[in-house]
Design an enzyme around this catalytic site. Structure first.
Site, PDB file in Angstrom:
ATOM      1  N   GLU A   1       0.826  -1.208   0.000  1.00  0.00           N
ATOM      2  CA  GLU A   1       0.000   0.000   0.000  1.00  0.00           C
ATOM      3  C   GLU A   1       0.863   1.262   0.000  1.00  0.00           C
ATOM      4  OE1 GLU A   1      -4.086  -1.560   1.941  1.00  0.00           O
ATOM      5  OE2 GLU A   1      -2.718  -0.712   3.396  1.00  0.00           O
TER       6      GLU A   1
ATOM      7  N   ASP B   1      -8.512  -9.013   3.307  1.00  0.00           N
ATOM      8  CA  ASP B   1      -8.356  -7.900   4.245  1.00  0.00           C
ATOM      9  C   ASP B   1      -9.481  -7.819   5.273  1.00  0.00           C
ATOM     10  OD1 ASP B   1      -7.389  -5.638   5.417  1.00  0.00           O
ATOM     11  OD2 ASP B   1      -7.750  -4.293   3.741  1.00  0.00           O
TER      12      ASP B   1
ATOM     13  N   GLU C   1     -13.097  -2.162  11.480  1.00  0.00           N
ATOM     14  CA  GLU C   1     -13.002  -1.415  10.216  1.00  0.00           C
ATOM     15  C   GLU C   1     -14.079  -1.823   9.208  1.00  0.00           C
ATOM     16  OE1 GLU C   1      -9.262  -1.825   8.180  1.00  0.00           O
ATOM     17  OE2 GLU C   1      -9.974  -0.723   6.434  1.00  0.00           O
TER      18      GLU C   1
HETATM   19  C1  GCU Z   1      -6.316  -2.193   5.547  1.00  0.00           C
HETATM   20  C2  GCU Z   1      -6.667  -0.862   6.158  1.00  0.00           C
HETATM   21  C3  GCU Z   1      -5.485   0.058   6.207  1.00  0.00           C
HETATM   22  C4  GCU Z   1      -4.298  -0.642   6.843  1.00  0.00           C
HETATM   23  C5  GCU Z   1      -4.011  -1.952   6.162  1.00  0.00           C
HETATM   24  C6  GCU Z   1      -2.934  -2.782   6.864  1.00  0.00           C
HETATM   25  O1  GCU Z   1      -6.088  -2.056   4.195  1.00  0.00           O
HETATM   26  O2  GCU Z   1      -7.699  -0.277   5.430  1.00  0.00           O
HETATM   27  O3  GCU Z   1      -5.858   1.192   6.948  1.00  0.00           O
HETATM   28  O4  GCU Z   1      -3.167   0.160   6.799  1.00  0.00           O
HETATM   29  O5  GCU Z   1      -5.184  -2.728   6.164  1.00  0.00           O
HETATM   30  O6  GCU Z   1      -3.287  -3.793   7.455  1.00  0.00           O
HETATM   31  O7  GCU Z   1      -1.770  -2.456   6.799  1.00  0.00           O
END
Ligand code: GCU
Length: 675
Positions: A279, A358, A386
């Site tokens: 990410e 996720d 979440e």
């Molecule tokens: C999900 C979440 C993010 C988080 C990521 C992770 O995608 O939305 O906010 O950073 O998980 O586990 O690193």
């Protein structure tokens, strides 16, 4: 703050006739846990401690090396005394809290109590400005030393820090939290977000280590080790180096120096949690290195101090393409890590989310569990809700977690092929395995926004300690401790709402495991196509004929092949795929007959009508509790329930309408579906 399962007045009332003794009586100067245990009895509970064993009703005995596991405690009942024995004071602390639980629930369980998992961890996603990524309980309990005129606890983070100090220094709250965690057996925490940015990168430096040390000192007393999340690119970002290449000697030295310095503040520091190459975060791939090389470099730096590197397997390329159906985000962890089995140092732990995507409402197990045979592993859950209703919607998630821990990988060569057991069976060092979860507390009045969301924190700890516990048992325990004095009918009402709440939530969300029909980024409320053409790779592929992701070997992305042969055979065929993950594995036509003997489209309608009707019932049931439950808890839950009802309605109508428009098929029961 006291409105958690550990309320000292309630406990004192229950134990008012008890007298404790701690043996041996002497407390070594450096035994901070034993000192805390003494403080818990004398100051927190205000109960007597005697030197005279004969006059005690509860005897806590430390006997070094008596049990194989240093955290085990043995509960015995002899001549009217309850005796708890453990190798050290930490085991006794666990015994002490268990005894409280047993007294409150009225069930004394004698015998040796040994944790199922070695590491039982909470990962906080707290940020140095006092906000929490995916936090739904107000501001951070660790960070944010705010100007009092502002109100960060209500989510306003546009505030000024006092003298640049990033720490909240709310010792009282931290002590209470550490107690809550220790009472359910949590032994490790990381305090900052895995996405480490800004000041967060510098938590590992002299600039902030005093503040980190202050927190570590509190948690140590409760047997809890502190970890920090780090930014992989720290050598470049704060170390003045031109590279963060793990093979570079200067980079290695940077991390060795960082570790040495941290341990001079915190001698029992746990180690680092690392999110790399995911990410948008930096990682070893930038330098042509793999994740074993990246992790092992850090492992070498921290090894002299007995520290651990918790390396997250949530690594994926966020630039997916909806046009290409072979490209499947579910395969990412497997593709990145399966070939690295056996290559990680013994103080590295690979932390994997329970499912391949996720933290969705329904996912199958991450296929790396059972596939990896020579790697320390941790399973990761998300206590913070979440994707599970933001701690507004009631959602007691233990049924899902129990299912995941007991998920049978069907590898015939493993002694116990269930996921929880595999963690130990396939480890290089079984001390370095366990379970982690993203925490859900903040400064909110009842810790967790909706007070009922506390049950997930409690239950998480209990399940990590004892993988054999059921969601039902854990919930009963929590309700008795949380609401000891309410009528039995009221307890039953709370139980019946909560035990069905996860199923209800799943019912009104994205159907049958397809996932991600949520409002993008925010992740509360429906948006059926919100992620459909998105680069994050989370699609449902609905068209006029059907819906679902084909992940089969024969016609789909091939993800199914990543499981054991036996399990792959099951998931390859819709007739043998469990209903809750049907659309995770298969793209099915709306008229496909599911194992419930109904068509897919009718099942989608039925689930969504049912989910909303259940929330309507919860509202009614909760209203009946008005005069029996502490006002602030009652009111907070009621406000949440009203929100949940709106949310469930929106989900029901948007999902049903979407599929009605797609398929043109009417509800066989003639209920209202908007066109
Ligand atoms: C999900 C979440 C993010 C988080 C990521 C992770 O995608 O939305 O906010 O950073 O998980 O586990 O690193």
């Amino acid at each position: 703050m006291d409105s958690a399962w550990l309320n000292n007045n309630r406990i004192r009332e229950q134990l008012k006739n008890d007298v404790f003794t701690l043996l041996p009586n002497r407390i070594a100067e450096n035994d901070v846990v034993k000192k805390q245990l003494y403080t818990e009895i004398v100051e927190w509970l205000k109960l007597p401690v005697t030197f005279d064993k004969e006059n005690a009703s509860i005897v806590l005995i430390e006997e070094n090396n008596k049990y194989d596991n240093d955290e085990s405690f043995d509960v015995q009942e002899k001549n009217g005394q309850i005796i708890i024995i453990g190798n050290n004071s930490k085991a006794l602390l666990y015994g002490f809290y268990s005894l409280i639980r047993m007294k409150l629930t009225g069930k004394l369980k004698t015998g040796i109590h040994t944790p199922s998992q070695s590491l039982r961890m909470i990962n906080h996603w707290d940020q140095t400005d006092g906000s929490i990524e995916r936090g739904y309980s107000g501001a951070s309990i660790f960070f944010g030393n705010f100007n009092k005129l502002d109100n960060p606890d209500k989510g306003n983070f546009n505030v000024k820090l006092i003298n640049g100090d990033i720490f909240r220094h709310d010792t009282k709250r931290l002590v209470y939290y550490a107690r809550m965690l220790a009472s359910v057996g949590i032994n490790s925490i990381s305090i900052n977000n895995v996405n480490v940015r800004g000041q967060g990168i510098e938590l590992i430096t002299n600039k902030y280590l005093n503040g980190v040390q202050e927190i570590a000192d509190i948690f140590r007393k409760f047997g809890i080790k502190l970890f920090l999340s780090i930014n992989w690119a720290a050598p470049k970002l704060i170390g003045g180096l031109e590279t963060s290449n793990p093979l570079d000697d200067k980079v290695k030295k940077f991390w060795r120096d960082i570790c040495k310095n941290i341990y001079s503040y915190i001698p029992d520091f746990g180690g680092f949690v690392v999110k790399a190459d995911s990410e948008g975060e930096p990682g070893p791939y930038q330098y042509g290195c793999d994740h074993a090389q990246g992790a092992n470099m850090l492992a070498d730096a921290i090894k002299p101090f007995d520290g651990l590197i918790i390396w997250r397997a949530f690594v994926y390329n966020s630039h997916q393409d909806w046009r290409n159906r072979k490209n499947d985000r579910a395969k990412a962890a497997f593709e990145n890590f399966a070939s690295l089995d056996g290559k990680f140092s013994s103080n590295v732990i690979l932390q994997m989310k329970f499912g391949p995507i996720d933290f969705q409402t329904a996912e199958p197990l991450q296929p790396l569990f059972g596939k990896l045979r020579n790697t320390n592993q941790m399973m990761e859950f998300e206590i913070t809700a979440e994707y599970l209703g933001h701690q507004i919607d009631i959602n007691y998630v233990l049924p899902q977690w129990c299912k995941m821990i007991n998920f049978n990988t069907e590898y015939e060569d493993l002694p116990d092929p269930k996921a929880g057991a595999i963690l130990r069976e396939t480890a290089v060092d079984s001390n370095n395995t366990g379970i982690a979860a993203v925490g859900n507390v903040g400064m909110s009045e009842h810790w967790t926004g909706n007070p009922l969301a506390q049950s997930n924190l409690y239950g998480y700890g209990r399940l990590c300690w004892d993988n054999q516990l059921s969601a039902e048992e854990i919930l009963k325990e929590w309700i008795i401790q949380m609401f000891p004095s309410i009528k039995k009918e009221s307890k039953d009402k709370i139980y019946s709402i909560m035990i069905t709440s996860n199923k209800t939530y799943v019912d009104y969300c994205a159907p049958l495991g397809v996932g991600f029909m949520v409002v993008p980024h925010y992740h509360y409320g429906p948006s059926v196509n919100g992620y459909e053409y998105d680069r994050w790779g989370t699609y449902h592929f609905a068209d006029r004929n059907g819906v679902g992701v084909d992940r089969t070997i024969k016609t789909g992305s091939g993800f199914v092949s990543m499981y054991s042969k036996k399990l792959a055979n099951k998931f390859e065929n819709p007739d043998t795929t469990p209903m809750d993950v049907m659309l995770f594995f298969h793209h099915l036509n709306y008229d496909f007959i599911l194992p419930n003997n109904k068509t897919l489209i009718q099942t989608i309608y039925d689930l969504h009508f049912r989910g909303y009707e259940n929330v309507k019932k919860y509202v009614k049931q909760w209203n009946c509790l008005k005069h029996d439950i502490e006002e602030s808890i009652y009111d907070t839950v009621q406000v949440c329930l009203n929100e949940q009802l709106k949310n469930a309605l929106e989900w029901r109508d948007q999902v049903n309408t979407y599929f009605y428009r797609m398929s043109g098929v009417k509800d066989s029961l003639g209920r209202k579906i908007y066109s």
